[in-house]
Design a protein around this motif. Structure first.
Motif, PDB file in Angstrom:
ATOM      1  N   GLU A 130      15.562  14.452  -2.502  1.00  0.00           N
ATOM      2  CA  GLU A 130      14.619  14.838  -2.017  1.00  0.00           C
ATOM      3  C   GLU A 130      13.451  14.566  -3.068  1.00  0.00           C
ATOM      4  OE1 GLU A 130      14.901  16.004   2.397  1.00  0.00           O
ATOM      5  OE2 GLU A 130      16.157  18.005   1.314  1.00  0.00           O
ATOM      6  N   SER A 131      12.809  14.792  -3.828  1.00  0.00           N
ATOM      7  CA  SER A 131      12.307  14.800  -5.301  1.00  0.00           C
ATOM      8  C   SER A 131      11.675  12.693  -5.269  1.00  0.00           C
ATOM      9  CB  SER A 131      12.593  15.554  -6.364  1.00  0.00           C
ATOM     10  OG  SER A 131      12.502  16.574  -6.224  1.00  0.00           O
ATOM     11  N   ILE A 132      10.401  13.064  -4.842  1.00  0.00           N
ATOM     12  CA  ILE A 132       9.533  12.056  -4.884  1.00  0.00           C
ATOM     13  C   ILE A 132       8.228  12.357  -5.520  1.00  0.00           C
ATOM     14  CG2 ILE A 132       8.722  12.530  -2.887  1.00  0.00           C
ATOM     15  CD1 ILE A 132       9.048  10.068  -1.931  1.00  0.00           C
ATOM     16  N   LEU A 133       7.557  11.343  -6.481  1.00  0.00           N
ATOM     17  CA  LEU A 133       6.202  11.806  -6.262  1.00  0.00           C
ATOM     18  C   LEU A 133       5.051   9.955  -6.091  1.00  0.00           C
ATOM     19  CD1 LEU A 133       3.951  12.763  -8.646  1.00  0.00           C
ATOM     20  CD2 LEU A 133       5.428  11.163 -10.169  1.00  0.00           C
ATOM     21  N   ALA A 134       4.083  10.479  -5.606  1.00  0.00           N
ATOM     22  CA  ALA A 134       3.761   8.230  -4.998  1.00  0.00           C
ATOM     23  C   ALA A 134       2.339   8.911  -5.494  1.00  0.00           C
ATOM     24  CB  ALA A 134       3.587   8.662  -3.797  1.00  0.00           C
ATOM     25  N   VAL A 135       2.247   6.830  -6.031  1.00  0.00           N
ATOM     26  CA  VAL A 135       0.553   7.616  -6.152  1.00  0.00           C
ATOM     27  C   VAL A 135      -0.086   6.219  -5.337  1.00  0.00           C
ATOM     28  CG1 VAL A 135      -0.921   7.110  -8.196  1.00  0.00           C
ATOM     29  CG2 VAL A 135       0.333   8.373  -8.811  1.00  0.00           C
ATOM     30  N   GLN A 136      -1.366   6.425  -4.623  1.00  0.00           N
ATOM     31  CA  GLN A 136      -1.762   5.723  -4.115  1.00  0.00           C
ATOM     32  C   GLN A 136      -3.810   4.869  -4.662  1.00  0.00           C
ATOM     33  OE1 GLN A 136      -3.462   5.677   0.247  1.00  0.00           O
ATOM     34  NE2 GLN A 136      -1.953   5.143   0.814  1.00  0.00           N
ATOM     35  N   GLY A 137      -3.738   3.723  -4.383  1.00  0.00           N
ATOM     36  CA  GLY A 137      -4.855   3.189  -4.972  1.00  0.00           C
ATOM     37  C   GLY A 137      -5.272   2.269  -4.280  1.00  0.00           C
ATOM     38  N   THR A 138      -6.918   2.817  -4.007  1.00  0.00           N
ATOM     39  CA  THR A 138      -7.295   1.898  -2.909  1.00  0.00           C
ATOM     40  C   THR A 138      -8.725   1.885  -2.773  1.00  0.00           C
ATOM     41  OG1 THR A 138      -6.801   3.183  -0.505  1.00  0.00           O
ATOM     42  CG2 THR A 138      -8.896   1.995  -0.291  1.00  0.00           C
ATOM     43  N   TYR A 139      -8.820  -0.032  -3.564  1.00  0.00           N
ATOM     44  CA  TYR A 139      -9.770  -0.286  -3.749  1.00  0.00           C
ATOM     45  C   TYR A 139     -10.503  -1.086  -2.521  1.00  0.00           C
ATOM     46  CZ  TYR A 139     -12.867  -3.008  -6.493  1.00  0.00           C
ATOM     47  OH  TYR A 139     -14.479  -4.029  -6.965  1.00  0.00           O
ATOM     48  N   GLN A 140     -12.103  -0.003  -2.217  1.00  0.00           N
ATOM     49  CA  GLN A 140     -12.943  -0.558  -1.125  1.00  0.00           C
ATOM     50  C   GLN A 140     -13.771  -1.674  -1.730  1.00  0.00           C
ATOM     51  OE1 GLN A 140     -12.354   1.835   2.000  1.00  0.00           O
ATOM     52  NE2 GLN A 140     -14.619   0.356   2.444  1.00  0.00           N
ATOM     53  N   PHE A 141     -13.237  -2.987  -1.385  1.00  0.00           N
ATOM     54  CA  PHE A 141     -14.812  -3.927  -1.735  1.00  0.00           C
ATOM     55  C   PHE A 141     -15.754  -3.962  -0.202  1.00  0.00           C
ATOM     56  CE2 PHE A 141     -10.443  -5.829  -2.011  1.00  0.00           C
ATOM     57  CZ  PHE A 141     -10.576  -6.417  -3.458  1.00  0.00           C
ATOM     58  N   ASN A 142     -15.899  -3.781   0.440  1.00  0.00           N
ATOM     59  CA  ASN A 142     -17.155  -2.433   1.221  1.00  0.00           C
ATOM     60  C   ASN A 142     -17.266  -2.109   1.756  1.00  0.00           C
ATOM     61  OD1 ASN A 142     -16.719  -4.690   3.000  1.00  0.00           O
ATOM     62  ND2 ASN A 142     -17.199  -6.980   2.072  1.00  0.00           N
ATOM     63  N   SER A 143     -18.188  -2.160   2.599  1.00  0.00           N
ATOM     64  CA  SER A 143     -17.576  -0.275   3.963  1.00  0.00           C
ATOM     65  C   SER A 143     -16.265  -1.366   5.244  1.00  0.00           C
ATOM     66  CB  SER A 143     -18.680  -0.553   4.752  1.00  0.00           C
ATOM     67  OG  SER A 143     -19.422  -1.910   5.237  1.00  0.00           O
ATOM     68  N   GLN A 144     -16.229  -2.809   4.838  1.00  0.00           N
ATOM     69  CA  GLN A 144     -15.385  -2.943   6.045  1.00  0.00           C
ATOM     70  C   GLN A 144     -14.028  -3.767   6.045  1.00  0.00           C
ATOM     71  OE1 GLN A 144     -18.181  -6.249   7.963  1.00  0.00           O
ATOM     72  NE2 GLN A 144     -17.462  -5.105   9.382  1.00  0.00           N
ATOM     73  N   LEU A 145     -13.648  -3.492   4.198  1.00  0.00           N
ATOM     74  CA  LEU A 145     -12.891  -4.408   3.911  1.00  0.00           C
ATOM     75  C   LEU A 145     -12.126  -3.843   2.573  1.00  0.00           C
ATOM     76  CD1 LEU A 145     -10.428  -6.687   4.177  1.00  0.00           C
ATOM     77  CD2 LEU A 145     -11.968  -7.927   2.139  1.00  0.00           C
ATOM     78  N   SER A 146     -10.744  -3.609   2.669  1.00  0.00           N
ATOM     79  CA  SER A 146     -10.342  -2.896   1.456  1.00  0.00           C
ATOM     80  C   SER A 146      -8.978  -2.970   1.735  1.00  0.00           C
ATOM     81  CB  SER A 146     -10.286  -1.452   1.548  1.00  0.00           C
ATOM     82  OG  SER A 146      -9.603  -0.735   2.976  1.00  0.00           O
ATOM     83  N   VAL A 147      -7.741  -2.436  -0.035  1.00  0.00           N
ATOM     84  CA  VAL A 147      -6.223  -3.220  -0.158  1.00  0.00           C
ATOM     85  C   VAL A 147      -6.079  -1.658  -0.861  1.00  0.00           C
ATOM     86  CG1 VAL A 147      -7.663  -3.701  -2.053  1.00  0.00           C
ATOM     87  CG2 VAL A 147      -5.587  -4.882  -1.118  1.00  0.00           C
ATOM     88  N   THR A 148      -4.774  -1.648  -0.151  1.00  0.00           N
ATOM     89  CA  THR A 148      -3.773  -0.382  -0.620  1.00  0.00           C
ATOM     90  C   THR A 148      -2.958  -1.283  -0.940  1.00  0.00           C
ATOM     91  OG1 THR A 148      -5.330   1.091   1.024  1.00  0.00           O
ATOM     92  CG2 THR A 148      -3.510   2.336   0.172  1.00  0.00           C
ATOM     93  N   ALA A 149      -2.180  -0.059  -2.009  1.00  0.00           N
ATOM     94  CA  ALA A 149      -1.099  -0.363  -2.625  1.00  0.00           C
ATOM     95  C   ALA A 149      -1.112   0.802  -3.239  1.00  0.00           C
ATOM     96  CB  ALA A 149      -0.952  -0.758  -4.044  1.00  0.00           C
ATOM     97  N   GLN A 150       0.801   1.431  -2.893  1.00  0.00           N
ATOM     98  CA  GLN A 150       1.418   2.879  -2.816  1.00  0.00           C
ATOM     99  C   GLN A 150       2.637   1.955  -4.092  1.00  0.00           C
ATOM    100  OE1 GLN A 150       1.726   5.794   0.284  1.00  0.00           O
ATOM    101  NE2 GLN A 150       3.778   5.745  -0.100  1.00  0.00           N
ATOM    102  N   LEU A 151       2.438   3.061  -5.641  1.00  0.00           N
ATOM    103  CA  LEU A 151       3.750   3.192  -6.018  1.00  0.00           C
ATOM    104  C   LEU A 151       4.342   4.480  -5.881  1.00  0.00           C
ATOM    105  CD1 LEU A 151       4.988   1.499  -8.317  1.00  0.00           C
ATOM    106  CD2 LEU A 151       3.373   3.238  -9.955  1.00  0.00           C
ATOM    107  N   VAL A 152       5.941   3.685  -6.019  1.00  0.00           N
ATOM    108  CA  VAL A 152       6.467   5.035  -5.522  1.00  0.00           C
ATOM    109  C   VAL A 152       8.050   6.015  -6.289  1.00  0.00           C
ATOM    110  CG1 VAL A 152       8.263   6.736  -4.200  1.00  0.00           C
ATOM    111  CG2 VAL A 152       6.394   5.532  -3.280  1.00  0.00           C
TER     112      VAL A 152
END
Length: 378
Positions: A73-95
């Motif tokens: 069950e051991s796990i490590l996850a890193v998530q990055g969220t890039y905020q283009f503006n106040s309404q639009l963002s993109v997210t990716a998660q590496l596990v």
């Protein structure tokens, strides 16, 4: 509201975005060790014994036996969220998971558009919102137990590529969010289904599992002392079991419906968590899976002792019989928040397999398991 905010605060720490930064890096992890405590008669090989086995993660077949392991069950996850503006963002998660020898993989990637205060749209890859804890089932810090009970959270497909449309609104003192979702999942080389093939003596090269036209909605309702979520979805299912010679075993596709109600209620120093679900196939025998979880947590400063009981059954409406899969899990544990974003946990599980041995449905076997470790967010 202090106890009710446990899940919300964990997600806020792990996934929140900074209004002053274009890129936000966050993450979570668990370092967990465990083992089972004895041997059992092998339900699939009469006259033989084997180690007790607890499948703690069905999707990735993370298992404990009599040998101490950190991998299940051991796990490590890193998530990055890039905020283009106040309404639009993109997210990716590496596990990276121990059961996969910590090989990193992008398991989430999606774009979010917040149209206004009420409407939010997401498109990309995320977890299917089946159960109350599905969308953060791997974030151990977000709940008191070592894991949501694996004999409920046991499906061979947990993610999909699709779209969500969320509408948030208030009715009096109650907050509401209604989410509609649609997508597909083409799970090539499905680990869980290949495991079952080999468990029953198969020699398949690989198994591909297809869940298509996944369409449904959930309704989240919360107040001062409770948080509830109702979910309904349906989808089509198909499977390719590819043998060593390249041939594909016959399989009859079918559709399924999933209905669930889960949540938590705070009463004084106690938190009650529950999840009730019902799955129905439109196959020839009328397969049904009623399942439920009930758990009571006592909140005392940084400590949360708890007990939980989960039950799963397999029924056939068109061919009534008791000779199928059935099991329950009884768990006791303690969570200790010794740091603002780190928790220590220890848990003892008793898994009782009530399936029919003669027909091969008691394939899990009984087990007693001890696990301990830390969950963290950053």
């Amino acid at each position: 509201m202090k106890k009710l905010s446990l899940v919300a605060s964990a997600l806020l720490i792990a996934f929140s975005q900074s209004a002053n930064a274009e890129l936000k890096i966050s993450g979570y992890g668990s370092i967990i060790a465990g083992k089972t405590l004895g041997t059992v008669d092998d339900p699939l090989n009469p006259g033989q014994t084997r180690d007790e086995i607890l499948t703690a993660d069905f999707y990735d077949v993370g298992q404990y036996d009599n040998d101490l392991t950190f991998k299940a069950e051991s796990i490590l996850a890193v998530q990055g969220t890039y905020q283009f503006n106040s309404q639009l963002s993109v997210t990716a998660q590496l596990v990276a998971k121990g059961v996969d020898d910590f090989k990193p993989e992008f398991d989430w990637y999606y774009v979010t558009y917040q149209a206004n205060d009420n409407w939010t749209f997401m498109a990309g890859r995320r977890n299917i919102p089946m159960y109350y804890f599905s969308e953060f089932a791997e974030v151990g810090y977000a709940y008191p137990w070592m894991r949501p009970p694996s004999n409920l959270y046991w499906w061979q497909v947990t993610q999909f590529d699709g779209a969500h449309a969320m509408y948030s609104f208030d009715i009096g003192d109650y907050s509401n969010t209604i989410t509609a979702f649609y997508g597909n999942e083409y799970s090539d080389d499905n680990v869980e289904m290949l495991y079952y093939d080999k468990l029953y003596g198969g020699t398949a090269r690989t198994v591909n599992e297809y869940w298509t036209d996944i369409a449904g909605f959930n309704w989240n309702l919360s107040g001062d002392f409770f948080d509830l979520r109702f979910v309904y979805f349906q989808n089509d299912r198909d499977r390719e079991t590819i043998q060593q010679d390249g041939s594909i075993s016959p399989y009859t596709p079918f559709s399924q419906q999933f209905i669930g109600l889960g949540g938590q209620v705070n009463i004084s120093d106690f938190t009650i968590l529950f999840d009730m679900n019902y799955v129905e196939y439109d196959d020839a025998v009328g397969t049904e899976f009623p399942t439920y979880l009930i758990s009571v947590v006592y909140n005392i400063d940084e400590f949360q002792p708890y007990i939980s009981y989960s039950k799963a059954d397999h029924e056939r409406a068109n061919v009534p019989t008791e000779d199928l899969e059935e099991h329950y899990m009884l768990s006791y544990g303690l969570r200790y928040d010794f740091h603002s974003n780190v928790a220590f946990k220890v848990q003892y599980d008793t898994f009782v397999d009530q399936g029919d041995e003669a027909t091969g449905w008691a394939y899990h076997g009984d087990s007693r398991t001890i696990t301990m470790g830390i969950d963290f967010v950053f």
